[in-house]
Each structure stands twice: as structure tokens, then as C-alpha cells.
Design a protein around this motif. Structure first.
Motif, PDB file in Angstrom:
ATOM      1  N   VAL A 154     -12.169  -7.343  20.051  1.00 18.35           N
ATOM      2  CA  VAL A 154     -13.323  -8.142  21.042  1.00 18.35           C
ATOM      3  C   VAL A 154     -14.468  -7.803  20.345  1.00 18.35           C
ATOM      4  CG1 VAL A 154     -14.620  -8.378  23.159  1.00 18.35           C
ATOM      5  CG2 VAL A 154     -12.229  -7.975  23.136  1.00 18.35           C
ATOM      6  N   VAL A 155     -15.590  -9.084  19.820  1.00 14.37           N
ATOM      7  CA  VAL A 155     -16.640  -8.872  19.273  1.00 14.37           C
ATOM      8  C   VAL A 155     -17.764  -8.835  20.169  1.00 14.37           C
ATOM      9  CG1 VAL A 155     -18.011  -9.835  17.361  1.00 14.37           C
ATOM     10  CG2 VAL A 155     -15.538 -10.050  16.890  1.00 14.37           C
ATOM     11  N   ASN A 214      -5.748 -11.175  13.771  1.00 16.07           N
ATOM     12  CA  ASN A 214      -5.798 -10.599  15.161  1.00 16.07           C
ATOM     13  C   ASN A 214      -6.010 -11.677  16.100  1.00 16.07           C
ATOM     14  OD1 ASN A 214      -6.730  -8.554  12.917  1.00 16.07           O
ATOM     15  ND2 ASN A 214      -6.893  -7.343  15.139  1.00 16.07           N
ATOM     16  N   THR A 215      -5.766 -11.459  17.489  1.00 15.60           N
ATOM     17  CA  THR A 215      -6.085 -12.373  18.560  1.00 15.60           C
ATOM     18  C   THR A 215      -7.862 -11.719  18.669  1.00 15.60           C
ATOM     19  OG1 THR A 215      -4.146 -12.400  19.498  1.00 15.60           O
ATOM     20  CG2 THR A 215      -6.112 -13.046  20.589  1.00 15.60           C
ATOM     21  N   GLN A 258     -11.203  -2.609  19.377  1.00 13.74           N
ATOM     22  CA  GLN A 258      -9.854  -3.343  18.632  1.00 13.74           C
ATOM     23  C   GLN A 258      -8.835  -2.248  19.022  1.00 13.74           C
ATOM     24  OE1 GLN A 258      -9.954  -3.110  14.222  1.00 13.74           O
ATOM     25  NE2 GLN A 258      -8.676  -4.647  14.061  1.00 13.74           N
ATOM     26  N   ASN A 259      -7.489  -2.652  18.720  1.00 10.54           N
ATOM     27  CA  ASN A 259      -6.187  -2.088  18.979  1.00 10.54           C
ATOM     28  C   ASN A 259      -5.346  -1.967  17.645  1.00 10.54           C
ATOM     29  OD1 ASN A 259      -4.934  -4.372  19.268  1.00 10.54           O
ATOM     30  ND2 ASN A 259      -4.438  -3.992  21.471  1.00 10.54           N
ATOM     31  N   VAL A 313      -7.743  -2.655  24.079  1.00 11.72           N
ATOM     32  CA  VAL A 313      -8.156  -2.186  22.893  1.00 11.72           C
ATOM     33  C   VAL A 313      -8.544  -0.821  23.250  1.00 11.72           C
ATOM     34  CG1 VAL A 313      -9.632  -4.397  22.088  1.00 11.72           C
ATOM     35  CG2 VAL A 313     -10.453  -2.915  23.985  1.00 11.72           C
ATOM     36  N   PHE A 314      -8.495   0.103  22.092  1.00 15.02           N
ATOM     37  CA  PHE A 314      -8.399   1.619  22.416  1.00 15.02           C
ATOM     38  C   PHE A 314      -9.692   2.254  21.508  1.00 15.02           C
ATOM     39  CE2 PHE A 314      -4.092   0.271  22.661  1.00 15.02           C
ATOM     40  CZ  PHE A 314      -3.892   0.506  24.018  1.00 15.02           C
ATOM     41  N   TYR A 315     -10.174   1.378  20.349  1.00 15.09           N
ATOM     42  CA  TYR A 315     -11.522   1.979  19.825  1.00 15.09           C
ATOM     43  C   TYR A 315     -12.496   1.006  19.588  1.00 15.09           C
ATOM     44  CZ  TYR A 315      -8.888   0.441  15.728  1.00 15.09           C
ATOM     45  OH  TYR A 315      -8.185  -0.347  14.509  1.00 15.09           O
TER      46      TYR A 315
END
Length: 190
Positions: A110-111, A143-144, A104-105, A81-83
Motif C-alpha cells: 500500500v502506497v 505486487n498487488t 509491504q509484505n 502488510v507487515f513492514y
């Protein structure tokens, strides 16, 4: 009581003649007002300290995670993830949800649920929210998606309960954070 044409008349206190307070009484009234003002100030300071203890740790944890630690921690777990964005809420009235942080990317996300003190009921509630995530936010259906719970303090055995639900578990300590899942942990895809 006053005497009028030989009759005794009861005059209510509020109708009796008022006198100006003496200099000593005036000083005492000002001292009393100063004591009340000082007490109000002390109470206000106490309320501010209590608010800081209740709300600031959560806000600091969110900031700590959203401003860099979360990305690094997740990348160390192989999730690219990047942001991040914070406080995704539903205002439609159809559902009632709020997600504290989402990293997310584009393909993976990831929540993250953030708690000052992590309790068993928090894990159960977040598990429900994660099961509903795709339904509530269909734009992320492809999304995964993983779940994570971040905390400062926890009740006993709650960390393992979160892990059993497939969540990354992130503990904040001072000015850093770390993932505390057991070796070999595999996150659940929601």
C-alpha cells in the motif's frame, strides 16, 4: 561651518570632530540594543512556532502511521502488510516522484500519500502517481498495489473524491488514526 583665516568653510559632518557619548547617551544606546535583542528573540520564537505548526503535524502523522497504526488499519481491511518504509524518492533525474510511506509484505503493498490538509489537487496528483507507479518502480510490477491517502484536515468532499479514485482514506485524530471509507468500499488495484 567653521571660520578659517576669516573664511567660512563648510566641513562635512563626518569630518567634524567627534565626541564621546555622554553617560546618559551610552545608557540609552544600551537600552536600544537590549530592545533590538529582545525583539530578535521574540521573532525567532515566533518563527519556531510557525515552523512547528507547518511541519510538525505532517511529521507526527507520518510517524504515527509508520510506527504501527498503518499496519493495524490495513490488516483490519484484509491487507496483510507487515513492514513500512518512508520517503521513497527518485534521484535519477529521469522522473520526479516521492512516496511518503509504503507498507509491504512482499506480495501486497500500500502506497500512502500523507497530507496535513487534503485537497482535491492532492487527490488528482496522487492518482497520477499511482498510475505511473509500476512504470517508475518496475521492481514492484508483480505486487498487488493499493493506494491510500492520510490526512489531518480536508477540504469538503475530498474524502469521497479520494475514495472514488479507489484509495483508502485515513484520518488522523490526536494520537490515533482510522480508515474513513464508506461501508462496502473496495480499493482499486494499481
Amino acid at each position: 561651518m567653521s571660520l578659517h583665516n576669516g573664511l567660512r568653510i563648510q566641513v562635512p559632518d563626518h569630518l567634524q570632530e567627534r565626541r564621546e557619548p555622554s553617560e546618559i547617551e551610552d545608557i540609552e544606546m544600551r537600552k536600544g540594543q537590549d530592545r533590538v535583542t529582545a525583539q530578535i528573540e521574540k521573532t525567532s520564537q515566533l518563527i519556531t512556532r510557525v515552523e512547528e505548526q507547518l511541519f510538525s503535524p505532517w511529521e507526527r502523522l507520518v510517524d504515527l502511521l509508520a510506527e504501527g497504526y498503518l499496519i493495524r488499519l490495513l490488516q483490519e481491511q484484509g491487507i496483510s502488510v507487515f513492514y513500512t518504509f518512508q520517503r521513497l524518492k527518485d534521484y535519477s533525474g529521469k522522473t520526479n516522484y516521492e512516496f511518503d510511506i509504503i507498507a509491504q509484505n512482499g506480495d501486497e503493498m500500500v502506497v500512502v500519500e500523507v497530507k496535513t490538509t487534503l485537497r482535491s489537487s492532492d487527490v488528482k496528483e496522487f492518482a497520477y502517481k499511482m498510475e505511473k507507479f509500476r512504470e517508475w518502480l518496475p521492481r514492484y510490477a508483480e505486487n498487488t498495489t493499493y493506494g491510500a491517502m492520510a490526512y489531518i484536515h480536508s477540504d469538503s468532499n475530498v474524502v469521497r473524491q479520494a475514495e472514488k479514485n479507489g484509495f483508502f482514506v485515513i484520518r488522523a485524530t490526536g494520537n490515533s488514526a482510522s480508515i474513513v471509507n464508506q461501508d462496502g468500499f473496495k480499493p482499486k488495484k494499481f
